[in-house]
Write a protein that holds these residues in place. Structure first.
Motif, short mmCIF file in Angstrom:
data_model
loop_
_atom_site.label_atom_id
_atom_site.label_comp_id
_atom_site.label_asym_id
_atom_site.label_seq_id
_atom_site.Cartn_x
_atom_site.Cartn_y
_atom_site.Cartn_z
N UNK A 46 0.11 5.12 -0.15
CA UNK A 46 -0.29 6.10 -0.95
C UNK A 46 -1.41 5.65 -1.56
N UNK A 48 -4.53 6.56 -4.34
CA UNK A 48 -4.81 7.54 -5.70
C UNK A 48 -6.18 7.28 -6.08
N UNK B 88 5.43 5.50 -4.30
CA UNK B 88 5.47 5.75 -5.78
C UNK B 88 4.29 5.59 -6.39
N UNK B 89 3.68 6.36 -7.09
CA UNK B 89 2.52 6.15 -8.22
C UNK B 89 3.22 6.15 -9.59
N UNK B 122 2.04 1.89 -6.30
CA UNK B 122 0.72 1.56 -6.73
C UNK B 122 0.85 2.36 -8.31
N UNK B 123 -0.36 1.90 -8.97
CA UNK B 123 -0.45 2.59 -10.37
C UNK B 123 -1.38 4.08 -9.98
N UNK B 124 -0.69 4.90 -10.90
CA UNK B 124 -1.44 6.25 -11.02
C UNK B 124 -0.47 7.25 -11.60
N UNK B 125 -0.93 8.25 -11.72
CA UNK B 125 -0.28 9.46 -12.31
C UNK B 125 1.18 9.38 -11.80
N UNK B 127 3.93 10.25 -9.42
CA UNK B 127 3.95 11.02 -8.31
C UNK B 127 5.18 10.30 -7.35
N UNK B 128 5.95 10.99 -6.64
CA UNK B 128 7.17 10.48 -5.93
C UNK B 128 7.03 11.23 -4.68
#
Lengths: 322, 322
Positions: A46, A48, B88-89, B122-125, B127-128
């Motif tokens: 993923x 971002x 996953x974010x 990861x880090x982020x808004x 989101x799955x």
């Protein structure tokens, strides 16, 4: 038809004839027919915006890189690509972004015979999530835990150029050289798929992974999983011309801890030396023996030209950690 | 160890014995061994906070639902689950969110023998993104394009309760009833995997999909892909007790255009009537014949108790479109 259905159509292509795809985009699931007797290799990544790529990153290169880094995981297992899915969250259906993104993504998909078979598109903060599928014969996948003391340690291609490109783009004071010479290595890495498959078919090749976070850091994953140590000879590391202008420390940092290289780091029994070179030749990929695997209590040593271990901690191989 | 490595460990389980998983989380790729001779069915979904679920949605239910809606796509093809990946974010590594999310996700994964085999965090808004893999015998997958004029039209379970739950939660003025009676249908849909596999093994069963956007809208996908029409008898639609208190129009709206039902809508040759009922019994899933497939020029008709077509446009089956 909504704008996101239009987007979905933008990514829809006819499945290539003769491939594994029985049914592509458009039903509840895609259907693939793997080669009988093979195992399935799967990897998800993923990306971002603002974390894995800059806001405003050139979308064609981004499309290429999103697939390339995921394919690099297949390459590291020695798997042959079958296809991939794309889940994409977008703030808006902006054709000026989508067209080049799809172009970069699908050009690499075509070149590597890895068709887009399905996915999902939605509105949201720009997020790119790919899952690639490949196949490999049972028992042939190149795993991290298979290295043995006495193995040679090999690297494909060369490391460090992507890190230099990042430094030149950021204007880091130590960076020297022409960005144009190295930026392709950062923006358009080429997954070492042909080499990975050739290595998986070569007797005596053992552990492998792809170098994404720096050679030493990723080597650490092999050592931990396999319960072994390693010695690297700095004099043996393949050196890109662009790195010659750097001072010794930053050159070594780029080579050993640069990241974003997407080269294969692998081990092989010493008796397989010629066969590994042949696999490199067959896949048109340079391969270089850069050291050896040692018993676990040897730890990780980086040897200078005289065979003297460099003090890793003092040398600052975590310069680039953030 | 970074917080995101800790998260990854949170989702890591030993692969179940006897399953398809050769290698789970922790290497460049996961490895699966599908049953010889089978095809692979693959589906990806992406859920974005604020779009697919409310900010602050209960994380255990969200974990369940994220996998359930993806497994529902496997069910609709008649595929048996093999495993899934999760990308996953997350804005932050918040244990109070992660623990129940993982619990809801993995409880369904365990119940459906569909292990988590890999992914990315990861880090982020928030989101799955999930990708599920299943397997199905060649030629047995239930596709959208296989309906024929004369087929019976069937639905599993019953529709409309999830839409009523949403209305009750939102306080829409027409909604009547007890949220507790229907909220499980919205928050914890159960993918019809056993039924889907039983149907794929039943001679005479033809087209299928899962109803996620409302019965009529999703039926339209079958009609378009198959080049046929359909008649639905409203009197035959299975009616949940909770829907009885609604006025006629909103009851029909919930039944036919509610969305979030995750039931299977499928067609079968009339000669397969008893076999379809047997597949329902074998999978402990109610199945109801609600109409029939007609030639394409018949279009889509919804018939009232007297057999009179309802005026679809005037009836407002796009009430809930947004």
């Amino acid at each position: 038809m909504g704008e996101f259905e239009l987007i979905a159509r933008h990514f829809t292509r006819a499945a290539p004839a003769g491939g594994a795809v029985v049914l592509g985009v458009g039903d509840d699931c895609a259907l693939l027919q793997p080669t009988p007797g093979h195992q399935l290799a799967i990897s998800s990544d993923m990306l971002v915006e603002g974390r894995h790529f800059f806001a405003g990153a050139e979308p064609e290169a981004l499309g290429h890189k999103a697939l390339a880094v995921n394919l690099s995981d297949l390459a590291a297992m020695g798997a042959r690509p079958l296809g991939f899915t794309l889940a994409l969250a977008l703030p808006a259906a902006d054709e000026a972004w989508l067209a080049p993104f799809a172009r970069g993504l699908l050009a690499l998909a075509d070149a590597q015979a890895c068709p887009l078979v399905g996915g999902d598109t939605t509105r949201g903060p720009l997020t790119i999530s790919l899952t690639v599928f490949g196949e490999v014969l049972p028992g042939r996948a190149l795993r991290r835990n298979a290295a043995r003391a006495g193995d040679d340690l090999w690297i494909s291609g060369r490391t460090g150029e992507a890190r230099l490109a990042l430094a030149l783009r950021r204007g880091e004071p130590w960076a020297r050289g022409d960005l144009a010479e190295v930026q392709e290595r950062m923006d358009r890495p080429m997954p070492r798929l042909a080499l990975g498959q050739a290595l998986a078919a070569t007797e005596g090749v053992r552990a492998a992974l792809d170098v994404s976070d720096g050679l030493l850091g990723d080597l650490g994953h092999i050592l931990k999983a396999s319960g072994v140590g390693a010695e690297i000879e700095t004099a043996a590391l393949p050196l890109a011309p662009a790195l010659r202008a750097l001072d010794d420390q930053h050159r070594l940092d780029c080579l050993l801890a640069g990241g974003d290289d997407y080269e294969l780091l692998f081990t092989a029994d010493a008796s397989a030396h010629e066969a590994v070179l042949a696999a490199g030749t067959a896949s048109a990929t340079a391969v270089t023996c850069i050291g050896r695997i040692t018993p676990a209590d040897g730890g990780m040593l980086v040897l200078d030209r005289d065979g003297t271990p460099l003090p890793l901690a003092r040398h600052g191989f975590d310069h680039f950690a953030d």
